[in-house]
Motif scaffolding. Sequence first.
Motif, short mmCIF file in Angstrom:
data_model
loop_
_atom_site.label_atom_id
_atom_site.label_comp_id
_atom_site.label_asym_id
_atom_site.label_seq_id
_atom_site.Cartn_x
_atom_site.Cartn_y
_atom_site.Cartn_z
N ARG A 349 23.54 47.67 42.25
CA ARG A 349 22.16 47.18 42.25
C ARG A 349 21.84 46.43 40.96
NH1 ARG A 349 20.00 51.69 42.82
NH2 ARG A 349 19.44 52.05 40.65
N GLU A 350 22.37 46.88 39.83
CA GLU A 350 22.05 46.28 38.54
C GLU A 350 23.04 45.21 38.12
OE1 GLU A 350 19.30 46.89 36.96
OE2 GLU A 350 18.64 48.45 38.34
N GLY A 351 24.04 44.96 38.93
CA GLY A 351 25.01 43.91 38.60
C GLY A 351 26.01 44.30 37.54
N LEU A 352 26.24 45.57 37.33
CA LEU A 352 27.24 46.04 36.37
C LEU A 352 28.57 46.23 37.09
CD1 LEU A 352 25.10 48.69 34.46
CD2 LEU A 352 25.67 46.37 33.70
N GLU A 353 29.65 45.91 36.40
CA GLU A 353 30.98 45.98 37.00
C GLU A 353 31.81 47.08 36.34
OE1 GLU A 353 32.96 42.28 36.86
OE2 GLU A 353 31.53 41.24 38.18
N ILE A 354 32.59 47.71 37.19
CA ILE A 354 33.59 48.65 36.70
C ILE A 354 34.92 47.91 36.72
CG2 ILE A 354 34.72 50.88 37.07
CD1 ILE A 354 32.25 51.79 38.59
N PRO A 355 35.43 47.50 35.56
CA PRO A 355 36.59 46.59 35.53
C PRO A 355 37.87 47.29 35.97
CG PRO A 355 36.02 47.30 33.31
CD PRO A 355 34.95 47.85 34.20
N TYR A 356 38.75 46.49 36.53
CA TYR A 356 40.09 46.96 36.84
C TYR A 356 40.94 46.89 35.58
CZ TYR A 356 38.73 46.30 41.70
OH TYR A 356 38.08 46.37 42.90
N PRO A 357 42.02 47.62 35.52
CA PRO A 357 42.93 47.49 34.37
C PRO A 357 43.47 46.07 34.27
CG PRO A 357 43.42 49.49 35.60
CD PRO A 357 42.45 48.70 36.43
N GLN A 358 43.44 45.50 33.08
CA GLN A 358 43.88 44.12 32.85
C GLN A 358 44.89 44.08 31.72
OE1 GLN A 358 40.45 41.71 32.10
NE2 GLN A 358 39.36 42.38 33.95
N ARG A 359 45.79 43.09 31.83
CA ARG A 359 46.75 42.83 30.76
C ARG A 359 46.81 41.32 30.51
NH1 ARG A 359 52.04 46.81 31.44
NH2 ARG A 359 50.87 48.78 31.31
N VAL A 360 46.85 40.94 29.26
CA VAL A 360 46.90 39.53 28.87
C VAL A 360 48.27 39.23 28.31
CG1 VAL A 360 45.89 37.77 27.41
CG2 VAL A 360 44.42 39.53 28.38
N HIS A 361 48.94 38.22 28.88
CA HIS A 361 50.26 37.81 28.42
C HIS A 361 50.13 36.49 27.67
CE1 HIS A 361 52.36 40.81 30.91
NE2 HIS A 361 51.39 40.58 31.80
#
Length: 385
Positions: A349-361
């Motif tokens: 409802r508030e537009g907040l996200e629960i992020p997925y695990p991410q990796r930057v190469h």
Amino acid sequence: MVSTARSVPAQGSLLRPDPVPRIQETIFSSLELQLLATGLLAVFVLVGIWGSARIRDLVRRRYGTQSAEVSSILVLGAVVVAAVYLFSVIWHVTFVLEYTLQTMSIDRWLAAQQLVTGAIVLTAYLAIRFVNRSIDKLAQAGAVTNHQSEVAYHVADVAIVCFAGATILTLWGIDLTNIFIGAGAITAIVALTARETLAAMLAGFILLFSRPFYVGDWIEVNETTGIVTDVTIFTTKIQTFDDKHVLVPNDEVTDSQLTNYSQNDQLRVEVEVGIDYDDDPKRAREVIADAVEGLDSVKNNPSPQVIAKAFGDSAILLECRVWISDPTMRRRLRTKTNVIEAIVTAFDREGLEIPYPQRVHDARDDGFLIDGPDGRRGRLSSLED
């Protein structure tokens, strides 16, 4: 010889007063009358037993159970004595009783010993009855548990019997030193051969008096979590939440860290959630607190708390803390599910996200040297196949 012959009629006159020989000669002179009298005597015994039961009921209603039992025993004793004497008169065998009394002739000291011994036995019996009934009353009032009452029964009974037995042996001049020495040797042998059993039994008594938990409590010991279903002298029985029955020795219970979730009337439940690094942690905390505040399974006092816990690999980790009353595993899991569902709904409802695990190469500009097919060494970029 003359004095002995005279002593028999003296005792016989006590058992056969003047009317008794005449009754034997006139009434009990034939076998038929003797059989009839024996049948009537049997009826008398049955009536006496019935009368003792009625007297016991009447005395119990007025004076209590112990007085009723004593009165019943006295009445039955009188009936038995009277029946034995009447039977000897009917069948003309009073001389058997006379001979028995002659052989049982004792001095005053021996008679006193026997009387005191009987009094000690009777007192021990009444004491056991009184203690057991007192323990029953405590159990009915909720002062002790069923397990404690059973253990108290055995301990009290054994203590009273041992004390009465030692007193009787001392009264009869038996030296208790050798008995104690033998008991000590036997105890030492048992202690060496059954150390674990004795340790568990001792731990059972420690649990009995310290009472860290009760039957029905939710505890955790030795990585075993469940509901206590029974506590004996040697083991504690736990029913886990996957319906397994685990027997834990009492010495392990006392030697390990014990957690009793039912000791207090509330329990804290934690739920961890992550937010994107681009989101405002303060606003996210307020959204979570508002989402869980109105849940039925969550207590309002203490109020829910949301704290920033840590920087995660892909998110800022927040922890929502709520409290539940009358903690059980079912209530804890239900509350945790309700909190997670409320947070997901509020974030959507508030537009907040629960992020997925991410990796930057990131590719490096410099490659690494390899040998080519023509023998030349060259640099291969990390982006090349």
